[in-house]
Design a protein around this motif. Structure first.
Motif, mmCIF file in Angstrom:
data_model
loop_
_atom_site.group_PDB
_atom_site.id
_atom_site.type_symbol
_atom_site.label_atom_id
_atom_site.label_comp_id
_atom_site.label_asym_id
_atom_site.label_seq_id
_atom_site.Cartn_x
_atom_site.Cartn_y
_atom_site.Cartn_z
ATOM 1 N N CYS A 88 35.619 16.484 66.835
ATOM 2 C CA CYS A 88 35.513 16.952 68.119
ATOM 3 C C CYS A 88 35.088 18.421 68.297
ATOM 4 N N CYS A 89 34.416 18.677 69.304
ATOM 5 C CA CYS A 89 33.972 20.013 69.819
ATOM 6 C C CYS A 89 35.105 20.901 70.217
ATOM 7 N N GLU A 90 35.066 22.014 70.537
ATOM 8 C CA GLU A 90 36.106 22.946 70.897
ATOM 9 C C GLU A 90 36.787 22.622 72.032
ATOM 10 N N HIS A 91 36.302 21.620 73.006
ATOM 11 C CA HIS A 91 36.969 21.232 74.252
ATOM 12 C C HIS A 91 38.356 20.345 73.728
ATOM 13 N N LEU A 92 38.303 19.665 72.531
ATOM 14 C CA LEU A 92 39.451 18.918 72.110
ATOM 15 C C LEU A 92 39.935 19.692 70.907
ATOM 16 N N GLU A 93 39.648 21.134 70.871
ATOM 17 C CA GLU A 93 40.390 21.932 69.778
ATOM 18 C C GLU A 93 39.809 21.574 68.225
ATOM 19 N N ARG A 94 38.506 20.880 68.357
ATOM 20 C CA ARG A 94 38.141 20.482 66.855
ATOM 21 C C ARG A 94 39.219 19.557 66.171
ATOM 22 N N ALA A 95 39.711 18.704 67.194
ATOM 23 C CA ALA A 95 40.346 17.536 66.390
ATOM 24 C C ALA A 95 39.576 16.758 65.925
ATOM 25 N N LEU A 96 39.949 15.546 65.112
ATOM 26 C CA LEU A 96 39.129 14.684 64.386
ATOM 27 C C LEU A 96 39.443 13.256 64.898
ATOM 28 N N VAL A 97 38.434 12.472 64.851
ATOM 29 C CA VAL A 97 38.550 11.183 64.973
ATOM 30 C C VAL A 97 38.541 10.286 63.484
ATOM 31 N N VAL A 98 39.504 9.735 63.108
ATOM 32 C CA VAL A 98 39.860 8.919 61.943
ATOM 33 C C VAL A 98 40.138 7.580 62.247
ATOM 34 N N GLU A 99 40.138 6.678 61.114
ATOM 35 C CA GLU A 99 40.813 5.409 61.075
ATOM 36 C C GLU A 99 42.256 5.532 61.051
ATOM 37 N N ARG A 100 42.965 4.751 61.927
ATOM 38 C CA ARG A 100 44.454 4.729 61.889
ATOM 39 C C ARG A 100 44.913 4.386 60.441
ATOM 40 N N GLU A 101 44.087 3.636 59.796
ATOM 41 C CA GLU A 101 44.596 3.439 58.267
ATOM 42 C C GLU A 101 44.784 4.813 57.441
ATOM 43 N N TYR A 102 43.752 5.522 57.764
ATOM 44 C CA TYR A 102 43.671 6.735 56.945
ATOM 45 C C TYR A 102 44.722 7.666 57.422
ATOM 46 N N ALA A 103 44.927 7.600 58.664
ATOM 47 C CA ALA A 103 45.865 8.632 59.174
ATOM 48 C C ALA A 103 47.283 8.197 58.981
ATOM 49 N N GLU A 104 47.540 7.154 58.832
ATOM 50 C CA GLU A 104 49.006 6.485 58.506
ATOM 51 C C GLU A 104 49.124 6.644 57.192
ATOM 52 N N LYS A 105 48.117 6.308 56.272
ATOM 53 C CA LYS A 105 48.352 6.521 54.509
ATOM 54 C C LYS A 105 48.545 8.196 54.259
ATOM 55 N N HIS A 106 48.024 9.002 55.110
ATOM 56 C CA HIS A 106 48.212 10.446 54.736
ATOM 57 C C HIS A 106 49.167 11.151 55.626
ATOM 58 N N ASN A 107 49.943 10.535 56.533
ATOM 59 C CA ASN A 107 50.815 10.870 57.476
ATOM 60 C C ASN A 107 50.313 11.969 58.205
ATOM 61 N N LEU A 108 49.265 11.644 58.638
ATOM 62 C CA LEU A 108 48.492 12.798 59.859
ATOM 63 C C LEU A 108 49.232 12.650 61.340
ATOM 64 N N GLN A 109 49.133 14.049 61.738
ATOM 65 C CA GLN A 109 49.537 14.112 63.271
ATOM 66 C C GLN A 109 48.496 13.463 64.063
ATOM 67 N N ILE A 110 48.875 12.356 64.800
ATOM 68 C CA ILE A 110 48.139 11.795 65.875
ATOM 69 C C ILE A 110 48.243 12.356 67.318
ATOM 70 N N VAL A 111 47.192 12.890 67.546
ATOM 71 C CA VAL A 111 47.287 13.416 69.177
ATOM 72 C C VAL A 111 46.625 12.613 70.064
ATOM 73 N N ASN A 112 46.887 12.675 71.499
ATOM 74 C CA ASN A 112 46.574 11.739 72.551
ATOM 75 C C ASN A 112 45.317 12.303 73.224
ATOM 76 N N ALA A 113 44.050 11.790 72.753
ATOM 77 C CA ALA A 113 42.765 12.214 73.324
ATOM 78 C C ALA A 113 42.046 10.970 73.150
ATOM 79 N N ILE A 114 40.859 10.765 74.037
ATOM 80 C CA ILE A 114 39.755 10.005 73.661
ATOM 81 C C ILE A 114 38.456 10.686 73.953
ATOM 82 N N PRO A 115 37.731 11.013 72.912
ATOM 83 C CA PRO A 115 36.674 12.114 72.992
ATOM 84 C C PRO A 115 35.419 11.580 73.819
ATOM 85 N N GLN A 116 34.898 12.253 74.520
ATOM 86 C CA GLN A 116 33.819 11.827 75.671
ATOM 87 C C GLN A 116 32.370 12.879 75.259
#
Length: 183
Positions: free
Chosen positions: A73-101
């Motif tokens: 994402c751009c700097e408005h969402l602090e350069r967070a990243l959109v990934v597949e839930r499968e990848y996030a869960e497999k790698h124990n990534l911290q999910i944040v609450n945002a939907i990029p626009q």
């Protein structure tokens, strides 16, 4: 205009896949300014149509090889990243609450969120390779050690493209022997 952008995108991602040792399960971070691709200053001309055009070309290439995508994402969402839930869960990534626009996260991340099977947004990753289209600064999301890839195809629209792969650090000094497959 979009036909040329699609052609350039195909060349960039085909070359990236040829020059890296990416395998199924790996992740590529993508930073993409559609503003710069379409000739504007970064952050001033977000284009969903441009993002959809380029994703329509490269995303199937990654998906058919089992390679995950992390859309920065751009700097408005602090350069967070959109990934597949499968990848996030497999790698124990911290999910944040945002939907990029398109104007808060960017058209690239918003497009990823729209086309992924089960998208989530995460704070950070350590990617195996990266593609920076238009100077979006993806380095913070690459594993150590990042190695620039000399690309023959280094433009998409008005944007310069920089690619990198990663490799394990060399440890042990002059007597060490290294595994060529990891370089």
């Amino acid at each position: 205009m979009y036909d040329e952008i699609k052609s350039q995108t195909l060349k960039v991602f085909t070359e990236l896949l040829e020059k890296t040792k990416l395998k199924s399960g790996d992740v590529v971070v993508l930073g993409c300014s559609t503003s710069v691709i379409t000739g504007s200053i970064i952050g001033t001309g977000s284009s969903v149509e441009c993002a959809e055009a380029i994703y329509g070309v490269f995303y199937p290439l990654l998906k058919e090889r089992g390679i995950f995508l992390a859309a920065q994402c751009c700097e408005h969402l602090e350069r967070a990243l959109v990934v597949e839930r499968e990848y996030a869960e497999k790698h124990n990534l911290q999910i944040v609450n945002a939907i990029p626009q398109p104007k808060a996260g960017g058209s690239s991340a918003a497009t990823a969120y729209k086309i992924f099977e089960s998208p989530v947004v995460v704070d950070e990753i350590k990617a195996d390779a990266g593609v920076d289209i238009g100077g979006t600064l993806i380095g913070m999301h690459l594993k150590r050690v990042a190695v620039p890839i000399k690309m023959e195809n280094n433009k998409i629209g008005g944007a310069h493209v920089i690619c990198a792969r990663t490799r394990p650090r060399f440890v042990g000094g002059e007597r060490a022997v290294y595994d060529e497959n990891l370089m």
